[in-house]
Every structure is written in structure tokens, then in C-alpha cells.
Scaffold this motif. Structure first.
Motif, PDB file in Angstrom:
ATOM      1  N   LEU A 103      -1.011  -1.667  13.647  1.00 52.92           N
ATOM      2  CA  LEU A 103      -1.191  -0.948  12.377  1.00 52.92           C
ATOM      3  C   LEU A 103      -2.268   0.118  12.559  1.00 52.92           C
ATOM      4  O   LEU A 103      -3.364  -0.166  13.044  1.00 52.92           O
ATOM      5  CB  LEU A 103      -1.597  -1.947  11.291  1.00 52.92           C
ATOM      6  CG  LEU A 103      -1.588  -1.466   9.839  1.00 52.92           C
ATOM      7  CD1 LEU A 103      -0.173  -1.155   9.372  1.00 52.92           C
ATOM      8  CD2 LEU A 103      -2.213  -2.544   8.947  1.00 52.92           C
ATOM      9  N   ARG A 104      -1.953   1.344  12.152  1.00 53.50           N
ATOM     10  CA  ARG A 104      -2.947   2.419  12.261  1.00 53.50           C
ATOM     11  C   ARG A 104      -3.135   3.186  10.957  1.00 53.50           C
ATOM     12  O   ARG A 104      -3.886   4.159  10.909  1.00 53.50           O
ATOM     13  CB  ARG A 104      -2.595   3.388  13.381  1.00 53.50           C
ATOM     14  CG  ARG A 104      -1.300   4.151  13.217  1.00 53.50           C
ATOM     15  CD  ARG A 104      -1.071   5.086  14.421  1.00 53.50           C
ATOM     16  NE  ARG A 104       0.141   5.864  14.299  1.00 53.50           N
ATOM     17  CZ  ARG A 104       0.229   7.059  13.693  1.00 53.50           C
ATOM     18  NH1 ARG A 104      -0.859   7.591  13.127  1.00 53.50           N
ATOM     19  NH2 ARG A 104       1.365   7.700  13.625  1.00 53.50           N
ATOM     20  N   GLY A 105      -2.467   2.755   9.870  1.00 54.58           N
ATOM     21  CA  GLY A 105      -2.651   3.440   8.606  1.00 54.58           C
ATOM     22  C   GLY A 105      -1.806   2.834   7.509  1.00 54.58           C
ATOM     23  O   GLY A 105      -1.055   1.878   7.708  1.00 54.58           O
ATOM     24  N   LEU A 106      -1.938   3.417   6.285  1.00 51.45           N
ATOM     25  CA  LEU A 106      -1.157   3.003   5.116  1.00 51.45           C
ATOM     26  C   LEU A 106      -0.605   4.235   4.417  1.00 51.45           C
ATOM     27  O   LEU A 106      -1.240   5.302   4.397  1.00 51.45           O
ATOM     28  CB  LEU A 106      -2.016   2.211   4.126  1.00 51.45           C
ATOM     29  CG  LEU A 106      -2.522   0.820   4.519  1.00 51.45           C
ATOM     30  CD1 LEU A 106      -3.419   0.270   3.412  1.00 51.45           C
ATOM     31  CD2 LEU A 106      -1.368  -0.131   4.807  1.00 51.45           C
ATOM     32  N   ARG A 107       0.580   4.060   3.819  1.00 49.69           N
ATOM     33  CA  ARG A 107       1.166   5.065   2.941  1.00 49.69           C
ATOM     34  C   ARG A 107       1.636   4.360   1.677  1.00 49.69           C
ATOM     35  O   ARG A 107       1.972   3.184   1.714  1.00 49.69           O
ATOM     36  CB  ARG A 107       2.359   5.752   3.599  1.00 49.69           C
ATOM     37  CG  ARG A 107       2.030   6.588   4.806  1.00 49.69           C
ATOM     38  CD  ARG A 107       3.288   7.196   5.407  1.00 49.69           C
ATOM     39  NE  ARG A 107       3.014   7.894   6.656  1.00 49.69           N
ATOM     40  CZ  ARG A 107       3.944   8.448   7.417  1.00 49.69           C
ATOM     41  NH1 ARG A 107       5.227   8.374   7.049  1.00 49.69           N
ATOM     42  NH2 ARG A 107       3.617   9.061   8.541  1.00 49.69           N
ATOM     43  N   GLY A 108       1.642   5.088   0.557  1.00 46.05           N
ATOM     44  CA  GLY A 108       2.126   4.471  -0.671  1.00 46.05           C
ATOM     45  C   GLY A 108       1.794   5.298  -1.884  1.00 46.05           C
ATOM     46  O   GLY A 108       1.847   6.532  -1.843  1.00 46.05           O
ATOM     47  N   ARG A 109       1.416   4.601  -2.955  1.00 45.94           N
ATOM     48  CA  ARG A 109       1.077   5.251  -4.217  1.00 45.94           C
ATOM     49  C   ARG A 109      -0.115   4.518  -4.832  1.00 45.94           C
ATOM     50  O   ARG A 109      -0.188   3.290  -4.796  1.00 45.94           O
ATOM     51  CB  ARG A 109       2.265   5.233  -5.187  1.00 45.94           C
ATOM     52  CG  ARG A 109       3.511   5.922  -4.671  1.00 45.94           C
ATOM     53  CD  ARG A 109       4.613   5.932  -5.710  1.00 45.94           C
ATOM     54  NE  ARG A 109       4.280   6.813  -6.837  1.00 45.94           N
ATOM     55  CZ  ARG A 109       4.490   8.136  -6.843  1.00 45.94           C
ATOM     56  NH1 ARG A 109       5.035   8.725  -5.778  1.00 45.94           N
ATOM     57  NH2 ARG A 109       4.166   8.865  -7.904  1.00 45.94           N
TER      58      ARG A 109
END
Length: 242
Positions: A158-164
Motif C-alpha cells: 500500500l502506498r496511498g489512498l483515493r476516495g471521497r
């Protein structure tokens, strides 16, 4: 007149037998040599070939290790803001053990995100991820029922997050890449996005954050009240040592 004919036939049969025996002897000798040769072949040939294959594989890994050096996860962490509201108070961090990196995460939800925690895998010196996954403690506020999971593909970290996000966390999906490619500090490592985790009736606006080149996620940090208000990822650099 019949007696001489009988003696002639006997003589012919005797001569044929004496001719056949010398011809048969070389054939028996060849058959015997083939049999001895077959018995002399060592058993377990297939096993030896598998052992040779394993030896070649280990040799290749040793070669990669000698060429690229050892990969070590830094003790130091720094945060990157994923987003959320301004309320809440600091919650305990969810952190991987030293020498491990995140390969997935979990979220417990009710009406909102309540708690989040990570799945972590140890990093082998040659740059491979171990199979012994361990969960971190949880960060956030207790509550909710369903637990949702998001995992990176095998060999990815895991190297990041995306979303809202808005006043809280509405949706989160993991950004994953192969560990060795992260360690090589590539500008465009292969990327896979996990299954998104979404709260009921999501809103907010697009959000996302990633660790810088050469770094991976090793923790979560949050601000929480009745639910999780704000979320950060904690990053650690991967170092190569020759």
C-alpha cells in the motif's frame, strides 16, 4: 530306402541348432548390457532435477540481492493528509511492526467510518514480502458493525489512498504497487487499486494522497469523536543497503 532319408533329416536339424546357438549368444550379451546399464542409473532423477531447479531459483534470488542490495524499512514515519472534517480528537495510531509494510486495510462502519486498521507483511532483505500477515491495532472511534476489507494483490504494498471526504470519510480505496518497484523509486510503478470501502449515503468531494517515491504506508492516524472525522496515512521510506 527310407532309413537313409531319416538319417539325413536328423543331420540337417542338428546342424541348424549348432548354427542358431552362436547367433543367439551376441543378442543375449547385448540384452544383458542394456539391463545392467538400466540398473546402474541412479534413482530419484526427477527429484534431483527439482533440487537443481530450487538451487537455480535460490541462486537467482541471491544474485538479485547482491546486485540490488538489501531492502530495509525506515524506523521514521511521516504523515500525508487524506482528508475529512475538523472535529474530533487524536486517536491512537494504527502502526505496522518495525520492518513490515501495509498490504491492505479494514474499516468498521455504521452511518460513518468508525475505525480503521491495517494488514501488514514483513519485508524480506532481498525485497520480497513475507506470508505472515499481522493486523495493527485500530484507530478511530468504537462503533458500527460491518467490517469491510481492501487488499493489495500479492507482492504489492500500500502506498496511498483515493476516495471521497467531506465532514468525515465517505470512501477510501488503496493505491498499491510492487514493493521492489517502490524501492527502486520509479516514477511510474505498476499500480493496482483495491476494492473501495464506502459509507452509507456517501457525499464529499474527491480526495487522495500518496507516499512520496520510495516510501510505503506503515500506519494510519485519525481524529475521532462519535465517528472518524479525519484520516492520515503514515509513510516510511524503503532503504537499500549494499
Amino acid at each position: 530306402m527310407s532309413k537313409p532319408a531319416i538319417r539325413s533329416a536328423d543331420v540337417s536339424t542338428s546342424n541348424s541348432s549348432r548354427t542358431f546357438i552362436p547367433c543367439l549368444a551376441p543378442l543375449l550379451s547385448i540384452f544383458f548390457l542394456i539391463l545392467v546399464g538400466a540398473l546402474a542409473i541412479p534413482r530419484g532423477g526427477a527429484q534431483d532435477r527439482y533440487q537443481d531447479h530450487d538451487h537455480d531459483r535460490d541462486h537467482d534470488r541471491d544474485h538479485d540481492r547482491d546486485r540490488d542490495g538489501f531492502i530495509r524499512v525506515s524506523r521514521d514515519q511521516f504523515d500525508r493528509d487524506f482528508g475529512g472534517g475538523r472535529g474530533g480528537r487524536p486517536s491512537p495510531d494504527a502502526q505496522c511492526e518495525l520492518g513490515s509494510v501495509a498490504v491492505g486495510f479494514h474499516v468498521q462502519t455504521g452511518e460513518y467510518f468508525n475505525q480503521a486498521w491495517l494488514d501488514c507483511a514483513p519485508v524480506r532483505p532481498e525485497g520480497w514480502l513475507g506470508d505472515e500477515h499481522r493486523m495493527t491495532n485500530r484507530t478511530g472511534s468504537p462503533g458500527g458493525r460491518p467490517v469491510w476489507d481492501a487488499f493489495c494483490p500479492n507482492g504489492f504494498a500500500l502506498r496511498g489512498l483515493r476516495g471521497r471526504t467531506g465532514a468525515s470519510i465517505d470512501e477510501a480505496a488503496g493505491v498499491c504497487s510492487p514493493l521492489r518497484e517502490i524501492a527502486e523509486r520509479r516514477d511510474d510503478p505498476r499500480t493496482a487499486i483495491t476494492q473501495p470501502i464506502t459509507r452509507p449515503r456517501p457525499g464529499g468531494h474527491p480526495a487522495g494522497t500518496e507516499c512520496p517515491r520510495g516510501a510505503v504506508v506503515t500506519g494510519f492516524r485519525s481524529m475521532s469523536g462519535e465517528y472518524m472525522d479525519h484520516l492520515w496515512i503514515l509513510c516510511s521510506e524503503l532503504h537499500r543497503e549494499h
